[in-house]
Design an enzyme around this catalytic site. Structure first.
Site, PDB file in Angstrom:
ATOM      1  NE  ARG A 124      47.365  57.744  22.414  1.00  0.00           N
ATOM      2  CZ  ARG A 124      48.298  58.344  21.681  1.00  0.00           C
ATOM      3  NH1 ARG A 124      48.579  57.908  20.476  1.00  0.00           N
ATOM      4  NH2 ARG A 124      48.933  59.387  22.142  1.00  0.00           N
ATOM      5  CE  LYS A 146      35.233  46.072  37.234  1.00  0.00           C
ATOM      6  NZ  LYS A 146      34.765  45.957  38.628  1.00  0.00           N
ATOM      7  CD  GLU A 188      36.090  36.329  42.975  1.00  0.00           C
ATOM      8  OE1 GLU A 188      34.909  36.724  42.853  1.00  0.00           O
ATOM      9  OE2 GLU A 188      37.024  37.101  43.293  1.00  0.00           O
ATOM     10  CE  LYS A 230      33.307  39.555  35.462  1.00  0.00           C
ATOM     11  NZ  LYS A 230      34.534  39.733  36.180  1.00  0.00           N
ATOM     12  CD  GLU A 240      32.055  48.247  39.126  1.00  0.00           C
ATOM     13  OE1 GLU A 240      32.730  47.324  38.626  1.00  0.00           O
ATOM     14  OE2 GLU A 240      32.334  48.782  40.183  1.00  0.00           O
ATOM     15  NE  ARG A 245      32.428  44.386  35.478  1.00  0.00           N
ATOM     16  CZ  ARG A 245      33.283  44.165  34.503  1.00  0.00           C
ATOM     17  NH1 ARG A 245      33.047  44.670  33.316  1.00  0.00           N
ATOM     18  NH2 ARG A 245      34.364  43.447  34.694  1.00  0.00           N
ATOM     19  CG  ASN A 249      32.879  45.367  42.800  1.00  0.00           C
ATOM     20  OD1 ASN A 249      33.769  44.718  42.267  1.00  0.00           O
ATOM     21  ND2 ASN A 249      32.403  46.478  42.284  1.00  0.00           N
ATOM     22  CG  HIS A 252      35.542  41.767  45.380  1.00  0.00           C
ATOM     23  ND1 HIS A 252      34.621  40.735  45.478  1.00  0.00           N
ATOM     24  CD2 HIS A 252      36.470  41.344  44.480  1.00  0.00           C
ATOM     25  CE1 HIS A 252      34.981  39.759  44.654  1.00  0.00           C
ATOM     26  NE2 HIS A 252      36.099  40.094  44.047  1.00  0.00           N
ATOM     27  CG  HIS A 256      39.820  44.826  46.887  1.00  0.00           C
ATOM     28  ND1 HIS A 256      39.237  45.584  45.890  1.00  0.00           N
ATOM     29  CD2 HIS A 256      40.060  43.620  46.331  1.00  0.00           C
ATOM     30  CE1 HIS A 256      39.122  44.854  44.798  1.00  0.00           C
ATOM     31  NE2 HIS A 256      39.605  43.654  45.040  1.00  0.00           N
ATOM     32  CG  HIS A 269      41.306  38.277  44.626  1.00  0.00           C
ATOM     33  ND1 HIS A 269      41.086  39.560  45.057  1.00  0.00           N
ATOM     34  CD2 HIS A 269      40.225  37.947  43.875  1.00  0.00           C
ATOM     35  CE1 HIS A 269      39.927  39.996  44.582  1.00  0.00           C
ATOM     36  NE2 HIS A 269      39.394  39.031  43.856  1.00  0.00           N
TER      37      HIS A 269
HETATM   38  N1  GLY Z   1      35.536  41.152  39.474  1.00  0.00           N
HETATM   39  C1  GLY Z   1      34.535  42.165  39.413  1.00  0.00           C
HETATM   40  C2  GLY Z   1      34.195  42.587  38.033  1.00  0.00           C
HETATM   41  O1  GLY Z   1      34.714  42.046  37.082  1.00  0.00           O
HETATM   42  O2  GLY Z   1      33.414  43.496  37.856  1.00  0.00           O
END
Ligand code: GLY
Length: 366
Positions: A124, A146, A188, A230, A240, A245, A249, A252, A256, A269
């Site tokens: 946990r 994330k 990025e 960031k 998010e 946040r 994306n 993305h 993706h 990526h």
């Molecule tokens: N890479 C997107 C984020 O960290 O929210």
């Protein structure tokens, strides 16, 4: 060395941490863990950097008197899988890893996401550190908590928010990155200029060639600015929830879909994100939200950095398949497509309910 604080102080817990950026700072990881009272650590790394960087991290931890194990997974996106995560859980059980054991992820986005997810879930939750050795990891994936693994149906569909205790971004590690891997990370960096910082975008235009050539001081400045942007976003919308946040994306949702459709590991990526940003800008222009001129300006900057704005020749992407993958994206709500789209350089908006026919037009357009 520059230190960027990610401030996450809550009412009863303070989960704030530092992102350290500088040259040669990997060797200080042992002291950082020791200062936090760590007596035992497990390094998770991949085959590409096990001898190069993980060994140096291990030496530093050992010199600080920290007992450690080193676990290596195969390099590349396919390692972000249930099977590899399960293998690490079994390793942790075999090694009697407990909640006082610190997990140190040494590598790029794949290792960070995978090790972070295993750290978030085993017993946990275990203390986590990121030693980010790729540009993607230094400017994005190692910061903000994330973590996750992929399913056949989509990227990062299983995961958890799990903030690290600290992030080490040693600029020296970028010198040994394979060219394709390094260039992929620049996507990025361009993203931050497009979504948040027009002056940074212009700075990137001015220094594109030198950055693509990995000129040290400029590279350090780009990593620091990206990491600070960031951190600023993560501090304001850690989970998010407010939509802030979600701006990260940008590119993305399309990206993706390309990455998943190509098969994990075929497109890097950052390459998929570059193609995705080009498609997102085109969609914004189709929706009359962005002047055509800006679409071209972003394409030109991507190109000068060696990044694609089109899917590579030889890979077939059927728009219907890409749309089906996008419909399963975490950002999709009730099956309706939502996109982060630019309205000018330095500003994006979350646009709900986009007509799939217009998305198809953006996918087909060149
Ligand atoms: N890479 C997107 C984020 O960290 O929210």
């Amino acid at each position: 060395m520059a230190t960027i604080r990610v401030s996450l102080a809550g009412e009863d817990t303070d989960r704030s941490y530092d992102v350290a950026c500088g040259r040669g700072i990997l060797a200080g990881i042992g002291q950082r863990l020791a200062a936090c009272g760590a007596a035992r650590a497990v390094i998770i790394t991949d085959e590409a950097v096990a001898d190069l960087h993980a060994r140096r991290a291990a030496d530093s931890l050992a010199a600080a008197g920290i007992a450690l194990e080193l676990l290596t997974v195969p390099s590349g996106e396919p390692s972000k899988s249930v099977a590899v995560a399960a293998g690490l859980w079994d390793d942790f059980a075999r090694l009697a890893v407990d909640r006082a054991t610190h997990v140190v992820a040494v590598g790029g986005g794949v290792v960070g996401d995978l090790a972070g997810f295993v750290a978030a879930t085993f017993a946990r939750g275990l203390p986590l550190w990121h030693v980010a050795t790729t540009l993607v990891a230094q400017v994005d994936s190692a910061i903000g908590g994330k973590t996750g693994i992929n399913l056949a149906g989509g990227k990062n569909l299983v995961g958890a928010f799990w903030q690290p205790r600290g992030v080490i971004a040693d600029i020296e590690t970028l010198e040994t990155l394979p060219e394709r891997e390094f260039v992929s990370g620049l996507a990025e960096v361009v993203k931050y200029g497009m979504i948040l910082d027009a002056a940074f975008f212009e700075w990137l235009e001015e220094h594109a060639a030198a950055l693509a050539a990995r000129q040290g001081d400029l590279l350090a400045a780009a990593v620091e600015r990206s990491a600070a942007l960031k951190a600023h976003v993560v501090e304001r919308d850690e989970r998010e929830i407010t939509g802030l946040r979600a701006v990260l994306n940008y590119g993305h949702t399309f990206g993706h879909a390309y990455e998943t459709a190509a098969g994990y590991g075929v497109l890097l990526h950052g390459e998929a994100v570059a193609i995705g940003m080009a498609r997102a800008a085109r969609l914004a222009a189709i929706l009359d939200r962005l002047p055509e001129e800006v679409v071209g300006r972003q394409d030109r900057l991507l190109g000068r950095m060696g990044l694609p704005s089109e899917a590579p020749q030889g890979l077939a992407f059927a728009p219907d398949n890409l749309l089906a993958i996008m419909a399963r994206d975490k950002k999709t709500v009730g099956g309706r497509l939502r996109f982060v789209l630019p309205s000018r350089i330095g500003q994006v908006e979350l646009v709900p309910d986009v007509d799939p026919a217009l998305v198809t037009q953006a996918l087909l357009g060149s």
